[in-house]
Design a protein around this motif. Structure first.
Motif, short mmCIF file in Angstrom:
data_model
loop_
_atom_site.label_atom_id
_atom_site.label_comp_id
_atom_site.label_asym_id
_atom_site.label_seq_id
_atom_site.Cartn_x
_atom_site.Cartn_y
_atom_site.Cartn_z
N GLN A 173 -49.87 13.07 6.57
CA GLN A 173 -49.00 12.72 5.46
C GLN A 173 -48.75 11.23 5.54
O GLN A 173 -48.51 10.70 6.62
CB GLN A 173 -47.68 13.49 5.51
CG GLN A 173 -46.85 13.29 4.25
CD GLN A 173 -45.65 14.23 4.19
OE1 GLN A 173 -45.40 15.00 5.11
NE2 GLN A 173 -44.93 14.17 3.09
N PHE B 33 -52.85 25.78 13.21
CA PHE B 33 -52.09 24.76 12.49
C PHE B 33 -50.58 25.02 12.58
O PHE B 33 -49.79 24.08 12.62
CB PHE B 33 -52.53 24.68 11.02
CG PHE B 33 -53.73 23.80 10.80
CD1 PHE B 33 -53.65 22.43 10.98
CD2 PHE B 33 -54.94 24.34 10.40
CE1 PHE B 33 -54.76 21.61 10.77
CE2 PHE B 33 -56.05 23.54 10.19
CZ PHE B 33 -55.96 22.16 10.37
N LYS C 189 -52.68 17.43 11.06
CA LYS C 189 -51.81 17.43 9.89
C LYS C 189 -51.59 15.97 9.51
O LYS C 189 -51.40 15.11 10.38
CB LYS C 189 -50.47 18.10 10.20
CG LYS C 189 -50.60 19.59 10.40
CD LYS C 189 -49.25 20.25 10.60
CE LYS C 189 -49.45 21.75 10.76
NZ LYS C 189 -48.16 22.45 10.87
N TRP D 122 -58.40 21.99 4.80
CA TRP D 122 -57.98 23.39 4.94
C TRP D 122 -56.85 23.68 3.95
O TRP D 122 -56.90 24.67 3.24
CB TRP D 122 -57.54 23.64 6.39
CG TRP D 122 -56.92 24.96 6.67
CD1 TRP D 122 -55.59 25.19 6.96
CD2 TRP D 122 -57.54 26.24 6.73
NE1 TRP D 122 -55.37 26.52 7.19
CE2 TRP D 122 -56.57 27.19 7.05
CE3 TRP D 122 -58.86 26.67 6.53
CZ2 TRP D 122 -56.84 28.55 7.17
CZ3 TRP D 122 -59.13 28.02 6.66
CH2 TRP D 122 -58.13 28.94 6.98
N ARG D 123 -55.83 22.83 3.93
CA ARG D 123 -54.69 22.99 3.00
C ARG D 123 -54.27 21.62 2.49
O ARG D 123 -54.33 20.63 3.20
CB ARG D 123 -53.50 23.63 3.72
CG ARG D 123 -53.72 25.07 4.06
CD ARG D 123 -52.40 25.79 4.34
NE ARG D 123 -52.68 27.20 4.52
CZ ARG D 123 -52.42 27.86 5.64
NH1 ARG D 123 -51.85 27.27 6.65
NH2 ARG D 123 -52.73 29.14 5.72
N GLY D 124 -53.80 21.60 1.24
CA GLY D 124 -53.27 20.37 0.67
C GLY D 124 -54.34 19.53 -0.01
O GLY D 124 -55.46 19.97 -0.23
N GLU E 298 -47.97 16.80 2.78
CA GLU E 298 -48.66 17.22 3.99
C GLU E 298 -49.95 17.98 3.67
O GLU E 298 -49.99 18.82 2.79
CB GLU E 298 -47.76 18.12 4.84
CG GLU E 298 -48.40 18.48 6.17
CD GLU E 298 -47.48 19.29 7.05
OE1 GLU E 298 -46.86 18.70 7.95
OE2 GLU E 298 -47.38 20.52 6.81
N ALA E 299 -51.00 17.63 4.39
CA ALA E 299 -52.29 18.31 4.29
C ALA E 299 -52.76 18.67 5.69
O ALA E 299 -52.37 18.03 6.67
CB ALA E 299 -53.31 17.40 3.59
N GLU E 300 -53.60 19.69 5.77
CA GLU E 300 -54.18 20.12 7.03
C GLU E 300 -55.69 19.96 6.93
O GLU E 300 -56.31 20.43 5.97
CB GLU E 300 -53.81 21.57 7.33
CG GLU E 300 -52.31 21.74 7.52
CD GLU E 300 -51.87 23.19 7.69
OE1 GLU E 300 -50.72 23.39 8.10
OE2 GLU E 300 -52.67 24.11 7.41
N SER F 249 -46.51 20.39 14.50
CA SER F 249 -45.94 19.88 13.25
C SER F 249 -46.09 18.37 13.08
O SER F 249 -45.84 17.86 11.99
CB SER F 249 -44.45 20.24 13.16
OG SER F 249 -43.74 19.66 14.25
N HIS G 215 -47.71 14.60 12.59
CA HIS G 215 -48.77 14.06 11.74
C HIS G 215 -49.62 13.06 12.52
O HIS G 215 -49.12 12.36 13.39
CB HIS G 215 -48.19 13.38 10.50
CG HIS G 215 -47.47 14.34 9.63
ND1 HIS G 215 -46.20 14.11 9.17
CD2 HIS G 215 -47.83 15.55 9.14
CE1 HIS G 215 -45.80 15.14 8.42
NE2 HIS G 215 -46.78 16.02 8.39
#
Length: 123
Positions: A39, A13, A37, A57-59, A93-95, A17, A19
């Motif tokens: 957003q 990730f 990614k 995974w994140r966000g 932002e989310a992954e 960068s 989206h």
């Protein structure tokens, strides 16, 4: 994409960068594991012949259906049934990991747009 090798999601990730441009991290049994990614909001669409699985995974990540909104946090996933209209989104932002058949175009039946990812981008 290397089969039989350990893949570190954090470093994968960190390597991009932009989206809404999924990267192919692995293939197995005719399925892709794509990293993306996100957003903002993705267009409404459906996939007539394929389910999609989104794993956060994140966000914080949303899958919006015409009759409800599902909000997912890290470690949660959802399977969108084939043929069901949906759109995805994230305020920040989310992954997300996406599991779907290799031939699936990310925008499904929506018109080709800036959201349509080039096929074959690996990470």
């Amino acid at each position: 994409m290397t089969t039989g090798a350990t893949i570190d999601l954090a470093s994968k990730f960190a390597a991009f960068s932009d989206h809404w441009r999924p990267r192919f991290a692995a293939q197995l049994n005719g399925q892709d594991l794509r990293l993306v990614k996100v957003q903002g909001l993705f267009p409404w669409h459906s996939h007539a012949d394929a389910e999609e699985m989104f794993l956060v995974w994140r966000g914080v990540f949303r899958v919006e259906f015409r009759d409800r909104i599902e909000t997912l946090h890290p470690g949660q996933f959802i399977v969108v049934p084939r043929g069901v209209e949906h759109r995805t989104g994230a305020d920040e932002e989310a992954e997300v990991l996406i599991f779907e058949p290799s031939e699936v175009i990310n925008t499904g039946d929506a018109e080709v747009s800036e959201f349509t990812a080039p096929q074959g981008q690996t990470i």
